[in-house]
Motif scaffolding. Structure first.
Motif: not given
Length: 361
Positions: A311-315, A350-355
């Protein structure tokens, strides 16, 4: 196609039946093991009651050694207007049918290139064939309408039709399926009596190489018995490569510098040949192979974690092309390897680290 008879309710037969039923086809199931046919029927693959009249298509999904006899019985009974089998070898059954003197205008040999390590109706799924090649081996005698019915079956199962000569098919599957299975089994056999301390070190590499060795031996005896020559030829070539590699490795043990260099060259040649061969393996959806970047994410072995990371990868707006899970030894955790287009990897990381996800560097 409105009606079909599936003879043989193992993994392939039941999966084909499930796919046909889901597309509105009335499917009748038959098996020498009536309990297995009842199981397939209970799973929603059709009815184990015999058809009252002639069906549109008879699908024979029995081991290769029994294909010709089963087809001959169905043809002589006038069970269907068109007949096909789904055995993993094609030349042998066709020649057996010819030897029986049967009219083969209503028959076409086929082979769906799909399967699982598990067998039997309980392993079957309606989507087993989706996106997978389904080989058709018509002969000059095959009626056009029979070919069209076979193509309709492939379409209903959402597979991809591939037309080949029967003997060329058998050589091809020896290369891409039968020989690799035996090699996988040979590697796995080295683990049978290995020390427990060594087996505990198994990682993703050995899991990848030995995965298909978990398949049912009885099923593979049937397959290999129907295609022994091409498989033996390939294993002979592999044996020659093994001999050369063993000699090269022995040379690496030598105290002579020239022998060590020769050994290193020999090993490198084999590894580079492996690189070249692996690069020819088709990529996603059968397209040309693509180079993906791996984003490795630490994940705990808890319910819902995989769903959350996808879901986070999709976001993040990144399409995950492929995925592998590398389990940590002795820990309830591991790494999920997300394979993405190289340009998308920095954005996803970067997006996954933020999450809050931890990444492997």
């Amino acid at each position: 196609m409105r009606t079909a008879l599936v003879i043989g309710t193992g993994l392939i037969g039941t999966s084909a039946a499930l796919a046909l039923v889901s597309r509105g086809v009335t499917v009748h199931l038959a098996d020498h093991d009536t309990a297995q046919a009842r199981t397939a029927a209970a799973l929603g693959a059709g009815t184990d009651a015999a058809p009252e009249g002639t069906v549109d298509l008879c699908v024979v999904a029995v081991p290769p050694a029994h294909v010709a006899a089963t087809l001959a019985g169905a043809m002589r009974a006038g069970a269907a207007r068109a007949y096909l089998d789904v055995a993993s070898v094609k030349g042998g059954p066709r020649r057996e049918l010819e030897a029986l003197g049967l009219d083969l205008t209503a028959y076409i040999g086929t082979h769906p290139m799909s399967g699982r390590e598990r067998s039997g109706p309980l392993a079957a799924t309606a989507d087993l064939f989706e996106g997978r090649p389904w080989v058709l081996t018509p002969t000059p005698a095959t009626d056009t309408e029979v070919l069209n019915v076979a193509l309709e079956l492939v379409a209903l199962c959402r597979a991809v039709p591939v037309v080949m000569d029967a003997d060329a098919h058998d050589r091809a599957v020896a290369l891409v399926s039968h020989m690799p299975h035996l090699v996988s089994s040979m590697v796995a056999a080295r683990l049978e009596h290995a020390e427990e301390s060594a087996v505990r070190l198994c990682g993703q590499g050995i899991r990848d190489v030995t995965r298909i060795a978990a398949s049912e031996p009885g099923m593979w005896i049937d397959i290999l018995s129907a295609n022994p020559g091409p498989v033996a030829d390939l294993l002979s070539a592999v044996s020659a490569d093994l001999d050369e590699t063993v000699q090269a490795l022995r040379s690496l043990q030598s105290g002579d510098d020239a022998k060590r260099r020769s050994g290193a060259d020999g090993v490198e040649t084999m590894l580079r040949r492996g690189n070249a061969g692996q690069s020819r393996v088709p990529g996603k959806h059968g397209a040309a192979p693509a180079a993906y970047e791996i984003v490795a994410v630490l994940i705990s072995d808890q319910p819902g974690e995989l769903a959350r990371i996808f879901a986070d990868a999709g976001a993040a707006g990144v399409n995950v092309e492929d995925v592998r899970i590398e389990h940590a030894t002795g820990q309830q955790a591991g790494f999920v390897q997300l394979m993405v287009q190289p340009a998308a990897a920095p954005k996803l990381a970067a997006s996954l680290r933020e999450r809050g996800w931890s990444m492997r560097q």
